[in-house]
Motif scaffolding. Sequence first.
Motif, PDB file in Angstrom:
ATOM      1  N   UNK A  14      -6.887  -3.680   5.821  1.00  0.00           N
ATOM      2  CA  UNK A  14      -6.386  -4.904   6.452  1.00  0.00           C
ATOM      3  C   UNK A  14      -6.484  -6.028   5.425  1.00  0.00           C
ATOM      4  N   UNK A  15      -5.496  -6.114   4.582  1.00  0.00           N
ATOM      5  CA  UNK A  15      -5.491  -7.044   3.455  1.00  0.00           C
ATOM      6  C   UNK A  15      -4.039  -7.359   3.142  1.00  0.00           C
ATOM      7  N   UNK A  16      -3.776  -8.524   2.563  1.00  0.00           N
ATOM      8  CA  UNK A  16      -2.380  -8.869   2.277  1.00  0.00           C
ATOM      9  C   UNK A  16      -1.743  -7.925   1.264  1.00  0.00           C
ATOM     10  N   UNK A  17      -2.541  -7.201   0.492  1.00  0.00           N
ATOM     11  CA  UNK A  17      -2.014  -6.205  -0.451  1.00  0.00           C
ATOM     12  C   UNK A  17      -2.013  -4.782   0.113  1.00  0.00           C
ATOM     13  N   UNK A  18      -2.349  -4.631   1.398  1.00  0.00           N
ATOM     14  CA  UNK A  18      -2.383  -3.286   1.975  1.00  0.00           C
ATOM     15  C   UNK A  18      -0.969  -2.777   2.200  1.00  0.00           C
ATOM     16  N   UNK A  19      -0.860  -1.492   2.419  1.00  0.00           N
ATOM     17  CA  UNK A  19       0.436  -0.832   2.555  1.00  0.00           C
ATOM     18  C   UNK A  19       0.306   0.321   3.539  1.00  0.00           C
ATOM     19  N   UNK A  20       1.430   0.787   4.071  1.00  0.00           N
ATOM     20  CA  UNK A  20       1.386   1.873   5.059  1.00  0.00           C
ATOM     21  C   UNK A  20       1.075   3.210   4.397  1.00  0.00           C
ATOM     22  N   UNK A  21       0.228   3.992   5.066  1.00  0.00           N
ATOM     23  CA  UNK A  21      -0.079   5.334   4.556  1.00  0.00           C
ATOM     24  C   UNK A  21       0.317   6.422   5.548  1.00  0.00           C
ATOM     25  N   UNK A  22       0.477   6.041   6.821  1.00  0.00           N
ATOM     26  CA  UNK A  22       0.915   6.997   7.848  1.00  0.00           C
ATOM     27  C   UNK A  22       1.655   6.220   8.923  1.00  0.00           C
ATOM     28  N   UNK A  23       2.775   6.751   9.363  1.00  0.00           N
ATOM     29  CA  UNK A  23       3.525   6.135  10.452  1.00  0.00           C
ATOM     30  C   UNK A  23       3.867   7.218  11.467  1.00  0.00           C
TER      31      UNK A  23
END
Length: 169
Positions: A14-23
């Motif tokens: 949970x960070x502005x640089x985070x990204x999706x790893x599973x959808x």
Amino acid sequence: MKEIAIIDIEASGLHFDSYPIEVAVLAGGECKSWLIKPEPNWQYWCETAESLHGISRALLEDEGLPALDVAQQLNDFLSESDTVLYSDAQYWDDDWISTLYFAAKIERFFHIESIYELIGAERKHIFDSHKAFLAKSGRFQQHRAADDVQMINEAYLHATQFLTSNNEH
């Protein structure tokens, strides 16, 4: 009560640089999920988040699909009637989907809305309570996208049926 399409996303943190790893998406009674291989510029990783979802960066490198493949498959899976996907964390999920589609450089054909807006304030407590009950039931692996969309759907159905049955009396 109409059937709705639901989305849930796990992320690197949970960070502005985070990204999706599973959808995962539940639409038309079918659930699909994808692990996402991190893009070269997706570097942020939170050990606390990994301890919650149990997905390692090594697993994503080995088994994840490239962002373009996931975005294309997600678009292909959704029909024209699934242009709205509901989330219990709209802000985060919309941001992560935007990150995915930006990396893929393709257009998404859906938007994400809050399930709380759909169910309304009078049902929020019922929804949250039932989702918490389901999380403790042992039937689901929390913080895995496919199980989370199933829990969200069951909580939604419970909350909307609860209100409907109370209004009939």
